[in-house]
Design a protein around this motif. Structure first.
Motif, short mmCIF file in Angstrom:
data_model
loop_
_atom_site.label_atom_id
_atom_site.label_comp_id
_atom_site.label_asym_id
_atom_site.label_seq_id
_atom_site.Cartn_x
_atom_site.Cartn_y
_atom_site.Cartn_z
N MET A 147 61.69 -6.96 28.83
CA MET A 147 62.69 -7.98 28.58
C MET A 147 62.06 -9.36 28.75
N TYR A 148 62.56 -10.29 27.97
CA TYR A 148 62.04 -11.66 27.98
C TYR A 148 63.04 -12.60 28.62
N LYS A 149 62.53 -13.52 29.41
CA LYS A 149 63.37 -14.47 30.14
C LYS A 149 63.79 -15.66 29.27
N ARG A 171 67.97 -8.99 17.26
CA ARG A 171 66.70 -8.78 17.97
C ARG A 171 66.71 -9.50 19.32
N VAL A 172 67.21 -10.74 19.33
CA VAL A 172 67.28 -11.49 20.59
C VAL A 172 68.12 -10.72 21.59
N GLU A 173 69.28 -10.25 21.18
CA GLU A 173 70.19 -9.55 22.10
C GLU A 173 69.57 -8.29 22.68
N SER A 221 66.45 -10.80 28.72
CA SER A 221 66.87 -10.28 30.03
C SER A 221 68.29 -10.75 30.33
N ASP A 222 68.92 -10.08 31.30
CA ASP A 222 70.32 -10.39 31.63
C ASP A 222 70.51 -11.84 32.04
N ASP A 223 69.52 -12.41 32.70
CA ASP A 223 69.64 -13.80 33.13
C ASP A 223 68.80 -14.73 32.24
N GLY A 224 68.50 -14.28 31.04
CA GLY A 224 67.63 -15.02 30.14
C GLY A 224 68.34 -16.13 29.38
N GLU A 225 67.52 -16.87 28.65
CA GLU A 225 68.02 -18.00 27.85
C GLU A 225 67.40 -17.93 26.47
#
Length: 141
Positions: A1-3, A21-23, A27-31
């Motif tokens: 996962m990417y932040k 793709r982004v979704e 990561s859950d706390d990502g931006e």
């Protein structure tokens, strides 16, 4: 996962594939940073300053509309930052990547072939070639 994911947009019709793709990768706390780069023309002897200013204002408004449209496609639980910059797209994407500490760039290719591929999609190609971080190239036809 990417932040932190950078999602450049030029207003093309491939936004749904990119958002998907982004979704899947954030990561859950990502931006996600949705970026559009408005071109800028300069005045010359052939282009009066007033006319150039109007064109540049339109380019910036279009870029803002592209960002707003792309950002609206995300679920409310994803933190989205909207950004409009003026400049050359590939160079500006690289600059924003470095300034914002981005982990991944997701960008569309044009899906063209032959001479069209050489001309169209050059931004994605430059980003892919020059990036020091992961780039996900979304192929579109």
């Amino acid at each position: 996962m990417y932040k932190k994911i950078l999602l450049p947009t030029d207003g093309s019709t491939y936004a749904d594939e990119e958002v998907e793709r982004v979704e899947k990768l954030i990561s859950d706390d990502g931006e996600v940073i949705v970026l559009s780069v408005a071109g800028k023309i300069t005045s010359s002897a052939f282009q009066p300053r007033r006319k150039v200013k109007k064109v540049n204002e339109k380019l910036k408004k279009d870029a803002q509309r592209y960002v707003d449209n792309m950002a609206a496609k995300f679920d409310d639980n994803i933190h989205v930052t909207k950004m409009v910059k003026t400049g050359f797209p590939a160079e500006t994407i690289k600059q924003v990547t470095e300034e914002e500490g981005v982990d991944l760039i997701i960008i569309s290719s044009s899906g063209k072939s032959g001479i069209h591929k050489f001309i169209i999609g050059s931004v994605a190609e430059k980003v892919l070639k020059d990036s020091e971080i992961d780039v996900l190239l979304v192929h579109n036809e």
